[in-house]
Enzyme design. Structure first.
Site, mmCIF file in Angstrom:
data_model
loop_
_atom_site.group_PDB
_atom_site.id
_atom_site.type_symbol
_atom_site.label_atom_id
_atom_site.label_comp_id
_atom_site.label_asym_id
_atom_site.label_seq_id
_atom_site.Cartn_x
_atom_site.Cartn_y
_atom_site.Cartn_z
ATOM 1 N N HIS A 136 0.860 -1.192 0.000
ATOM 2 C CA HIS A 136 0.000 0.000 0.000
ATOM 3 C C HIS A 136 0.892 1.237 0.000
ATOM 4 C CE1 HIS A 136 -4.041 1.812 1.503
ATOM 5 N NE2 HIS A 136 -3.331 2.735 0.881
ATOM 6 N N HIS A 138 1.813 4.874 -1.727
ATOM 7 C CA HIS A 138 1.585 6.035 -2.581
ATOM 8 C C HIS A 138 2.961 6.510 -3.046
ATOM 9 C CE1 HIS A 138 -2.680 7.026 -1.210
ATOM 10 N NE2 HIS A 138 -2.300 6.075 -0.367
ATOM 11 N N LYS A 219 -6.227 -0.501 -8.796
ATOM 12 C CA LYS A 219 -6.649 0.039 -7.503
ATOM 13 C C LYS A 219 -7.942 0.831 -7.660
ATOM 14 C CE LYS A 219 -6.888 1.639 -3.351
ATOM 15 N NZ LYS A 219 -6.026 2.699 -2.827
ATOM 16 N N HIS A 221 -10.439 3.345 -5.768
ATOM 17 C CA HIS A 221 -10.376 4.296 -4.656
ATOM 18 C C HIS A 221 -11.595 5.201 -4.672
ATOM 19 C CE1 HIS A 221 -8.968 7.337 -1.853
ATOM 20 N NE2 HIS A 221 -7.934 6.567 -1.561
ATOM 21 N N HIS A 248 -10.308 0.626 -1.880
ATOM 22 C CA HIS A 248 -10.599 1.566 -0.784
ATOM 23 C C HIS A 248 -12.035 2.004 -1.044
ATOM 24 C CE1 HIS A 248 -9.497 5.633 1.314
ATOM 25 N NE2 HIS A 248 -10.788 5.637 1.047
ATOM 26 N N HIS A 322 -6.555 13.808 1.851
ATOM 27 C CA HIS A 322 -7.676 13.716 0.922
ATOM 28 C C HIS A 322 -8.160 15.070 0.423
ATOM 29 C CE1 HIS A 322 -8.016 9.395 1.031
ATOM 30 N NE2 HIS A 322 -7.697 9.481 2.312
ATOM 31 N N ASP A 362 0.607 2.596 3.720
ATOM 32 C CA ASP A 362 -0.129 3.797 3.294
ATOM 33 C C ASP A 362 0.810 5.006 3.304
ATOM 34 O OD1 ASP A 362 -2.233 5.240 2.300
ATOM 35 O OD2 ASP A 362 -3.555 4.958 4.010
#
Length: 570
Positions: A136, A138, A219, A221, A248, A322, A362
């Site tokens: 996971h 990014h 993925k 999301h 997610h 986010h 993450d």
């Protein structure tokens, strides 16, 4: 006439043997050596006046005649498969043999040949594990690779394009052009890596071109719209190409509730990210998905383990990750809906039960890429202190719990993403992506990290010193991190479709490309080694209380954890 020495003296010379116990870092976790594949009285050890000398422990045999490239002597192996002592022979960047090393001309029972062309790594008193796999990631900054490698991670799977806002929030690389550029950058990074393409689309065409461009998975999301139609379409493409899907889910329940998402799965295998929910997903009951046989449940390290600071730090992290604004009430409500102490507490216990199968980071998107392994073992320690020994542990050791937790960041993510034929365990035939640990620093600071059988990073002192150990001593890149050694000792995982289309030549990369395999119907929750429990889950929508098989899952946050500040004073 045989000589007798004390256990303490033997362990000091050759490392622990059967019945000896080792504490992991400063935790309360104790492992015990289950078996010893070396031979008492015939142990091999390098050094002045020691065994591995010409005509003694070193034979005259060449590499062509069976001698190893490298032998790790007297290592204590901690793996999902067991906790045992052995010599490890490496050849062509892979684990060739695990057993007894030495000179077959002078010693009995030798399976691993030491010759004049063999390098020795002293494993006495060290723990050897498979390199960690973080699924996971990014890809916000390439510097993450340094942090991960220095923490014992040898494979990173995720997506992104750098500090673009889509990447800051979501773990995917959109489109074939971005995927090609990212894979080209991997030639400069000493790490095994795989890329997720963006999976959010209701028609297959754009997803298919990303898989052909080199994505080893897709993925889904919520920030791109995680609707039932997108989920169904993405899984259909994945089934066609044999790549994994990570998801997610929809925190706000706009496109549907958890039942709608489960219906969209249609029983197909899927890797559920941060299944607890603080990192995102149907509020408040995404945690329920861990009960299903087609869901491979993971959670990320920002909530590992549950401490007195966990809730407080999450709100600000979430707002940044986010692209939310504290000036917008709806954004604050969105963030607050994800941070629930009840489900975070349950997450600790579900990991300890083996109902959650994988731990990941993450990275830079709420999680810390260099702390995945630390947080895993902190969780194990917290659970031992709060819940006691596991039923499968024998009196006096925590071997079963240790094997369960190490599986969460080695073999299980490898199985989930079709990489277990190459990585994920200390096993003959697999890549020699290995980490050596001093037990006192286990899980925190590796003693040495091997990528493809060569040393990529290790603690090193002043390069102008008369010996390797003068201060400042810190982890530095070794020869395996430079030049063509870097591209010849690490790999990039892609789809078989990308291999068939000649991707390596098409985009001009030096790193070997390896296809992922068996990511779909051939695997499921039953495949998650030591972490395949499927309790019946219930979540109270008003109180957020979590129950597994009718039992309330709750535990207190802790205010002190091991493997923490005392290891990072310098």
């Amino acid at each position: 006439m045989p000589a007798r020495i004390s256990r303490a003296t033997y362990a000091q010379m050759f490392g622990p043997t059967v019945g000896d116990k080792v504490r992991l870092a400063d935790t309360d976790l104790i492992i015990e050596v289950e078996r010893d594949l070396t031979t008492y009285g015939e142990e091999v050890k390098f050094g002045g006046g020691k065994v591995i000398r010409d005509g003694m422990g070193q034979s005259q045999l060449s590499r062509a005649e069976g001698a190893m490239d490298t032998v790790i002597t007297n290592a204590l192996i901690l793996d999902h498969s067991g906790i045992y002592k052995a010599d490890i022979g490496l050849l062509d960047g892979r684990i060739a043999l695990i057993g007894k090393a030495g000179n077959p001309d002078t010693q009995p029972g030798i399976s691993i040949i030491i010759g004049p062309g063999t390098e020795i790594i002293a494993g006495e008193g060290k723990i050897v594990t498979a390199g960690g796999i973080d699924t996971h990631v990014h890809f916000i900054s390439p510097q993450q690779v340094d942090e991960a490698l220095n923490a014992g991670i040898t494979c990173m799977v995720g997506g992104g394009t750098g500090p673009a806002h889509g990447t800051l929030a979501t773990t995917c690389t959109p489109g074939p052009w971005h995927i090609a550029r990212l894979i080209q950058s991997f030639d400069g990074l000493p790490m095994n890596i795989g890329v997720f393409g963006k999976g959010n689309a209701s028609l297959p065409g754009a997803l298919e071109e990303m898989v052909r461009a080199g994505a080893c998975g897709l993925k889904l999301h919520e920030d791109w719209g995680c609707t039932p139609a997108a989920i169904d379409n993405c899984l259909s493409v994945a089934d066609h190409f044999d790549v994994q899907v990570a998801i997610h889910t929809d925190t706000l329940n706009e496109g549907g509730f958890v039942e709608d998402t489960l219906n969209a799965f249609k029983g197909r295998t899927i890797h559920s990210f941060h299944t607890e929910g603080a990192g995102g997903g149907h509020a408040p009951d995404i945690i329920r998905v861990c009960q299903y046989p087609n869901v491979l449940p993971a959670s990320t390290n920002p909530t590992r383990p549950y401490t007195v600071n966990t809730i407080a730090e999450h709100l600000d992290m979430l707002m940044v990750c986010h692209h939310l604004s504290p000036a917008i009430p709806e954004d604050i409500a969105f963030a607050e809906s994800r941070i629930r102490k009840e489900t975070i507490a349950a997450e600790d216990i579900l990991h300890d039960m083996g109902a959650f199968s994988i731990i990941s980071s993450d990275s830079q998107a709420m999680g810390r890429v260099g702390e995945m392994i630390i947080r895993c073992w902190q969780t194990a320690d917290k659970m031992k202190k709060q819940r006691g020994s596991l039923p499968d542990d024998r009196p006096g050791n925590d071997n079963y719990r240790a094997r369960r937790y190490i599986a969460k960041y080695t073999i299980n993510p490898a199985i989930a993403h079709g990489m277990a034929h190459e990585i994920g365990s200390v096993e003959v035939g697999k890549r020699a992506d290995l980490v050596l640990w001093n037990p006192a620093f286990f899980g925190v600071k590796p003693d040495m990290v091997l990528l493809g059988g060569w040393i990529a990073t290790a603690p090193m002192g002043d390069a102008n010193g008369s010996i390797p150990t003068p201060q400042p001593m810190h982890t530095r890149p070794m020869f395996g991190s430079f030049g063509k050694a870097r591209t010849n000792t690490s790999i990039t995982f892609v789809s078989q479709a990308a291999m068939d289309e000649g991707l390596r030549e098409k985009i001009g990369v030096d790193k070997q490309l390896v296809a992922v395999v068996n990511t779909r119907g051939g695997i499921g929750k039953h495949s998650m080694i030591l972490n395949n429990a499927m309790p019946q889950m219930e979540v109270d929508p008003e109180t957020y209380e979590v129950r597994a098989d009718g039992e309330l899952l709750t535990c207190e946050p802790v205010d002190v954890v091991p493997m923490a500040q005392r290891y990072f004073l310098f």
